[in-house]
Each structure stands twice: as C-alpha cells, then as structure tokens.
Design an enzyme around this catalytic site. Structure first.
Site, short mmCIF file in Angstrom:
data_model
loop_
_atom_site.label_atom_id
_atom_site.label_comp_id
_atom_site.label_asym_id
_atom_site.label_seq_id
_atom_site.Cartn_x
_atom_site.Cartn_y
_atom_site.Cartn_z
N TRP A 1 10.14 11.49 -7.39
CA TRP A 1 11.00 12.27 -6.51
C TRP A 1 12.33 11.53 -6.53
O TRP A 1 12.44 10.43 -5.98
CB TRP A 1 10.43 12.33 -5.10
CG TRP A 1 11.17 13.26 -4.19
CD1 TRP A 1 11.00 14.61 -4.04
CD2 TRP A 1 12.22 12.90 -3.27
NE1 TRP A 1 11.86 15.10 -3.12
CE2 TRP A 1 12.63 14.09 -2.62
CE3 TRP A 1 12.86 11.71 -2.95
CZ2 TRP A 1 13.64 14.10 -1.66
CZ3 TRP A 1 13.87 11.73 -1.99
CH2 TRP A 1 14.24 12.92 -1.35
N LYS B 1 7.55 26.74 7.97
CA LYS B 1 6.57 27.07 6.92
C LYS B 1 7.19 28.06 5.94
O LYS B 1 7.06 27.90 4.73
CB LYS B 1 5.30 27.70 7.50
CG LYS B 1 4.27 26.83 8.16
CD LYS B 1 3.63 25.76 7.34
CE LYS B 1 4.51 24.57 7.21
NZ LYS B 1 4.33 23.45 8.04
N GLU C 1 10.15 26.48 3.79
CA GLU C 1 9.85 25.41 2.82
C GLU C 1 9.08 25.90 1.60
O GLU C 1 9.20 25.33 0.53
CB GLU C 1 9.17 24.21 3.47
CG GLU C 1 7.75 24.41 3.89
CD GLU C 1 7.16 23.15 4.53
OE1 GLU C 1 7.43 22.05 4.07
OE2 GLU C 1 6.39 23.32 5.50
N GLU D 1 7.74 26.06 13.99
CA GLU D 1 6.83 25.70 12.90
C GLU D 1 6.66 26.88 11.93
O GLU D 1 6.64 26.69 10.71
CB GLU D 1 5.49 25.25 13.51
CG GLU D 1 4.39 24.95 12.51
CD GLU D 1 4.70 23.83 11.51
OE1 GLU D 1 5.72 23.14 11.66
OE2 GLU D 1 3.91 23.68 10.56
N CYS E 1 7.60 9.38 -4.52
CA CYS E 1 7.08 9.00 -5.83
C CYS E 1 5.63 8.52 -5.70
O CYS E 1 5.23 8.00 -4.66
CB CYS E 1 7.86 7.90 -6.52
SG CYS E 1 9.61 8.21 -6.69
N LYS F 1 5.45 15.23 -0.30
CA LYS F 1 4.54 15.23 0.83
C LYS F 1 4.87 14.12 1.83
O LYS F 1 4.91 14.35 3.02
CB LYS F 1 3.11 15.08 0.32
CG LYS F 1 2.05 15.17 1.41
CD LYS F 1 1.92 16.57 1.94
CE LYS F 1 0.93 16.70 3.07
NZ LYS F 1 1.15 17.93 3.83
N ASN G 1 8.12 2.87 -6.50
CA ASN G 1 8.29 3.89 -5.46
C ASN G 1 9.12 3.25 -4.36
O ASN G 1 8.68 2.25 -3.78
CB ASN G 1 6.89 4.31 -4.96
CG ASN G 1 6.90 5.03 -3.62
OD1 ASN G 1 5.94 4.99 -2.88
ND2 ASN G 1 7.97 5.71 -3.31
N GLY G 2 10.31 3.80 -4.09
CA GLY G 2 11.14 3.23 -3.03
C GLY G 2 12.60 3.20 -3.46
O GLY G 2 13.00 3.89 -4.40
N HIS H 1 21.86 34.21 23.54
CA HIS H 1 23.02 33.33 23.53
C HIS H 1 23.57 33.11 22.12
O HIS H 1 24.22 32.11 21.86
CB HIS H 1 22.65 31.99 24.19
CG HIS H 1 22.19 32.19 25.61
ND1 HIS H 1 23.07 32.34 26.66
CD2 HIS H 1 20.95 32.32 26.12
CE1 HIS H 1 22.37 32.54 27.77
NE2 HIS H 1 21.07 32.54 27.47
N ARG I 1 3.48 13.65 -3.95
CA ARG I 1 4.48 12.68 -3.50
C ARG I 1 5.84 12.87 -4.18
O ARG I 1 6.82 12.23 -3.81
CB ARG I 1 3.98 11.26 -3.76
CG ARG I 1 2.67 10.94 -3.08
CD ARG I 1 2.26 9.52 -3.38
NE ARG I 1 3.23 8.57 -2.88
CZ ARG I 1 3.25 8.09 -1.65
NH1 ARG I 1 2.33 8.45 -0.80
NH2 ARG I 1 4.19 7.23 -1.29
O1 M6R Z 1 3.60 12.65 7.13
P1 M6R Z 1 4.42 13.07 8.31
O2 M6R Z 1 3.67 13.89 9.26
O3 M6R Z 1 5.13 11.92 8.96
O4 M6R Z 1 5.54 13.99 7.66
C1 M6R Z 1 6.58 14.52 8.43
C2 M6R Z 1 7.28 15.65 7.72
O5 M6R Z 1 7.85 15.21 6.53
C3 M6R Z 1 6.31 16.80 7.40
O6 M6R Z 1 5.68 17.26 8.55
C4 M6R Z 1 7.06 17.98 6.75
O7 M6R Z 1 7.95 18.53 7.64
C5 M6R Z 1 6.05 19.00 6.26
N1 M6R Z 1 6.10 19.11 4.83
C6 M6R Z 1 6.30 20.36 6.76
O8 M6R Z 1 5.32 21.25 6.34
#
Ligand code: M6R
Length: 615
Positions: free
Chosen positions: A75, A492, A495, A488, A2, A610, A101-102, A511, A27
C-alpha cells in the site's frame, strides 16, 4: 499498511509465500513482489498490481525453487505504485534484499548521506534507503547482518516491520519491528514470518509476536533469538498458541469475504457474549473488566478513541454509557485527539476501539492517554495485536478474522462488547433499575436471532440496490442511537461502491443538506420504533415534499412509514438502545449489492487497506 511474508525451512518457499501474500492482501494491494534464494543467488520478481498479477509474472520470469524467501504486498506511501517501487528491494551490492511495512521518516537525510558515499537508488522508496543503510553499516563496522540491522535501525525514525536476508548467508532471515506488526511462526525445522498469523496457520499453531523495538535472528537449526534493539538485551520470547483455523480465513462458499462476514454476524455476536452474558442469572462478566471495574465507577469521564467504523461503534456506545451508566462520554477521532493537546486526567478512563488492533492513530492516542495517567481499556478483535498489548486491560470481540476491507461484523461485535461493559458498569453504579437491566440482558441475548431475521430480507434489498445502483449521491439519516448507524451506512456505501454518500442526524437535515434533495436523491432513513419515531416520520414527510426517494429501515409490522416510503427494509423489533445491531444489517447488504452490481472490487476497494498502520 503493506503485508510481509517470509519462509525459511525445508519446503518450497514460493507457494507458501504466494498463498501468504493472498491472505495478507487486505493490508494493501497496489503492488506485490517476491525474492527467493534458489541455491546460488536471488530470484526476484515484482510488479504493480495484485498478487494474482505477480503470480502470472513469476511464471514467466523467475525460477521458483528454493526454501528461503520473502514477499510483500504494498500500500504505497513513498513513491507511486509501480514495478520499481514495489518490494523487495536490493542493496547496491545485490547481496541484501528487504521487505518493509511502515515508513522511515528520516529517509531523506539518510539518503543524502548515502548518495555522498556513492550509493545509487532505483526507486523512490524509503525502504531502498534502509537496505542500503544496513549494507553500509555492515561494511563500515564489519559486522554480521543481525548486528548491522540493529545499528541501522537505531539510526532511523519511523515505523517498520522488516525482513531481510543476505544471499551469502542463506540460512537466516533477520526481522525487526516498531509500530507495525510482525509474527514469527515456529514449525519443526522451519520458520515463517508474517504481518499476521494467517499465512502460516496450516503449518504451525505456535507463534512469537515481536514487541516494538525488538529484532529476531531466525536461523535454521537454532532457536529464534530475540533482542531489544536499543540495549541489545536477549529476550525470552513468549510462544503463543494460536486458535485460528483455516476455515475462518477462507470464503466458505460466499462470493466475497464481505458477504461471508455479514452472514457470520448472528454466530459471531453469540461468540462475543458467550460465557460473558448469563441473562437468566442477571450476570455480565468480562474477564478484563472485573479487576478494573472501580476505575470505571470512579471515572469522571469516559473518552472513546477510534477511527472509521470503530469510531461509529464508539458513537453508539456514547448513547449507551450516558443513558445507563450516567457517565459523561466523549468520542474522539484518534487522529485528532493525538495532536490536540487534550485535557486528560487520572480520573479519565479511555476506551480504544480497533478491529485490527494496529491502527497507528489509535495506538498513538493510547500512548498519549497513558502518558497523561488515564486508565486505558482496549476493545480489539485481533488477539495479540499491538493495541491489545498496549492497553492496561481490555475485551476481545471474538469476531474471528475480518478480511473484507469494509468492516461489518467488527462493528456489531464492538457494539456488543461496549453494551456489556455499559450494563456491567450501570449495575455496579446502581444507575439502572433491576428490571431495565434484566430486560436489556434478555434483549441482547436475542440479538443474534434478530440479525438472522434481518438477513432474510437480502433478496428484497438486492432488488432495491438494482433500482438505485446508478445514483450519484445518497443521503443517510438517523436519530439518537441510529444516527451513528446512518454514518456507518454512508461509509459502507462510499468505500466499496465509490458513490458519494453523507450520513446526518435526521433533524440536522434542515440546517443544510435538505438543499441537496430532489427527485434524483435516494435518502436512506432509519425509522424504527423509538422515542424519535414521530419526529423521524416528520423528517420523511419533509423529504417527500421535496421529491426525494425514501428507502426506509422500519420495524417489522410498521404501517405509517410503509405508506410514505418508496421502499422499505424491515428489521425485527428490539429495544431502541440495541437497535443499531439490527438496523445496520440492511445497510451493509444494500452497499454490498450496489458495489457488486457496479462491478467494484468489494473486498479490496481502491486506495484502501484493512489496517491503517500509517498516520
Ligand atoms: O482496525 P480498526 O478498527 O482500528 O480500523 C479503523 C478503520 O480504519 C476502519 O474501521 C475502516 O474505517 C473500515 N475499513 C471501514 O469499513
């Protein structure tokens, strides 16, 4: 998660808050709301959907004049995303209004108590419980809003960044934080409140970042008063000068933040090593590291804690540290580490990696490691973030604001920092030869140019994306340094395009995952020059034999894989240990183009936010 924004001053609050919410939408973006004081009462409007939906609704629903207001982009944690559960929330009397937020973990028991006292609730949220607790304390104890907030927050368990005001006292906003970020912008006769500084950067460069368990009373015509929530002690707040500029947080002509951030990589990688890497002189010098280098030298082990993409950067670092600095490395998901009763000693160095510096699990892992006596080093992007303050020392990545939810430049700049730490350590320990050390410094300095070159394949990658955009599944394979890149690449793609993708070490395919391969299955293989090149070629043959479609990332000039693969994405030659910095580029572009072609919201993928500030 949030985002929260507040304003009190002489300007119209609405445009400031609306713009601020747009900047904080990374956020969370399942609902949004705003509350303004219009001179006689509160104008409140909220809706499920994005800030643009709120903007539309506001235009036909409320009067937007007024110089005091708060806004929220959500969120969802407690309660589904709908209009009622959106913030701000009123107290029962309608006098108080809050954004949060929380998570208030003990909200259920507080709610039970408030229900007994006759309170009613419109929403399913923990936040509505909190604002009514504040109201009840204010009434029972006959205290002002600030005191009531303090007493109430001492009764709650959980995490929060809140902003609350009372319509009967429209010259102040009360804010507090624990576990979620909160910045106060200090202007001339005006104040801003936000989850980060981006909503107010064009108005002021001066900000106070509240510490955990602090609250502030922000009153017009007076200095901001910051207090400790627990013992009521007044704190002399540190006013930080911000270095952000507006251009950094705008799209700058690109269609999406993600694309802009992918293209920024040559320059931000340079920013990351500027002044720290002097290749010709054979020097790597990181401010945060120099005073603590002996901690690293004497470490029995390095434990890396992180989540998501940052965890993948940690996996790359594992190879680098073990290879050059000959120190055992463990890479842990922060969310598992924190609950596993891990064995940590004073001889361990823990490196916490986080773009946002606010990830709840990483923060909890840091606290645990500190309790157990380890030295904790942070690798963060956001300056002044909670993790950068909670760690004993650290290095900033200097990637600039990353707004797209999918991490791109954060990943490559994290690897750049970790590479510099490993080289510095290896040099100190004498575990790397001088020629190898110099070679790697030189190669690191060339990486921005190589990344620039790799970006030139964008159109070709777009054409490949067109062929595969309708695939239901993808497999990503890599070995050694490029195994984390495969993970990674898969992250990408899933997501932002919602296509199922798995990353695997190429040899591990036999395997299990090989059973998935048929003519429908695109397999992205990282097959650049390396010690494993021949082995990866064999893996490609195995996939071909099962009719899988090969999209290979290869070193410029490669001929062997070029003949075998259905499609190739070329990257410039570099040393194997630095190759993740270039091989990741085509994978970022591939997932970006597929997501765009599928019409997905690239910068704000569904269900994500984010910074993950809840566990
Ligand atoms: O802000 P951070 O690097 O701690 O965030 C960790 C993950 O939430 C973040 O890397 C997430 O996996 C990304 N959105 C992936 O692209």
């Amino acid at each position: 998660m949030c985002g929260i924004v507040g304003y009190i001053g002489k300007r119209e609050a609405y445009p400031i808050i609306l713009n601020g919410l747009k900047r904080l939408e990374y956020r969370g973006y399942d609902s949004a709301g705003i509350a303004l004081y219009d001179g006689s009462g509160i104008q409140l409007c909220k809706t499920q959907g994005k800030v643009s939906d709120l903007e539309q609704k506001v235009s036909s629903h409320i009067n937007t004049t007024g110089s005091l207001g708060i806004g929220h982009t959500r969120w969802a944690t407690h309660g589904v995303p709908n209009d009622i559960n959106s913030h701000p929330h009123y107290s029962n009397s309608g006098n108080l209004v809050i954004i949060h937020n929380g998570i208030i973990e003990n909200y259920a028991s507080i709610k039970k108590e408030l229900l007994k006292r006759g309170y009613t609730f419109q929403s399913d949220t923990d936040t509505e419980v909190l604002v009514n607790l504040i109201e009840e304390v204010k009434k029972q104890e006959d205290v002002k809003l600030g005191k009531a907030v303090q007493i109430a927050l001492n009764q709650v368990v959980g995490a929060y960044a809140i902003a609350v005001f009372d319509k009967n006292k429209p010259d102040e906003i009360v804010v507090a934080k624990l576990g979620s970020p909160l910045a106060i912008g200090i202007g001339e006769d005006e104040f801003f409140v936000a989850s980060d500084a981006t909503p107010f950067i064009e108005f002021t460069n001066n900000a106070i970042y509240l510490e955990d368990e602090e609250m502030a009373i922000i009153r017009l015509g007076r200095e901001v008063r910051v207090r400790k929530l627990k013992n009521d002690k007044l704190v002399d707040p540190y006013i930080q000068e911000l270095k952000l500029n507006l251009e950094q947080i705008e799209k700058g002509g690109y269609d999406h933040f993600m694309l802009k951030e992918i293209y920024e990589q040559p320059s931000v990688i340079k920013d990351t090593y500027r002044g720290r890497l002097l290749a010709k002189k054979g020097i790597v010098k990181l401010g945060g590291l120099e005073d603590h280098i002996q901690k690293f030298v004497n470490a029995n082990r390095i434990i890396i804690v992180a989540c998501g993409t940052s965890w993948h950067a940690g996996l790359v670092a594992e190879y680098i540290f073990e290879d050059w600095a000959r120190v055992p490395v463990e890479v842990e998901y922060a969310s598992e580490f924190r609950y596993r009763n891990p064995i940590i000693t004073e001889k361990d160095v823990v490196i916490a990696i986080s773009q946002s510096g606010e990830t709840a699990d990483t923060l909890a892992a840091i606290k645990l490691a500190k309790q157990k006596g380890a030295f904790v080093y942070g690798v963060c992007n956001v300056v002044g973030s909670t993790i950068s303050r909670e760690t004993h020392s650290g290095t900033y990545t200097h990637a600039g604001p990353e707004i797209g939810v999918a991490s791109t430049k954060a990943f490559t700049t994290q690897i750049t920092v970790l590479t510099m730490i490993a080289l510095r350590l290896a040099k100190e320990k004498g575990t790397i030869s001088q020629s190898n050390y110099m070679k790697h410094l030189h190669e690191l300095e060339l990486i921005p140019d190589h990344v620039g070159e790799a970006l030139k394949s964008d159109e070709k990658i777009q054409a490949i994306a067109k062929v595969f955009k309708d695939a239901a599944n993808f497999l990503y394979l890599g070995r050694g340094y490029n195994f984390p890149v495969a993970l990674e690449g898969a992250l990408k793609l899933k997501e932002i395009s919602y296509i199922h993708a798995e990353g695997y070490p190429a040899a591990e395919m036999k395997h299990g995952p090989i059973a998935l391969i048929d003519e429908q299955m695109p397999v992205v293989v990282i097959a650049v020059n390396s010690n494993h090149y021949e082995k990866v070629v064999s893996n490609i043959e195995e996939i071909k034999a099962r009719k899988g479609k090969i999209i290979a990332v290869v070193t410029e000039g490669d001929t062997t894989v070029k003949e075998l693969a259905d499609y190739i994405m070329e990257v410039p030659k570099t040393v194997e240990s630095l190759s993740p910095l270039v091989t990741t580029i085509p994978l970022q572009l591939l997932s970006y183009h597929i997501a765009v072609m599928l019409g997905k919201n690239v910068d704000q993928p569904r269900n994500l936010a984010k910074s993950v500030t809840v566990e």
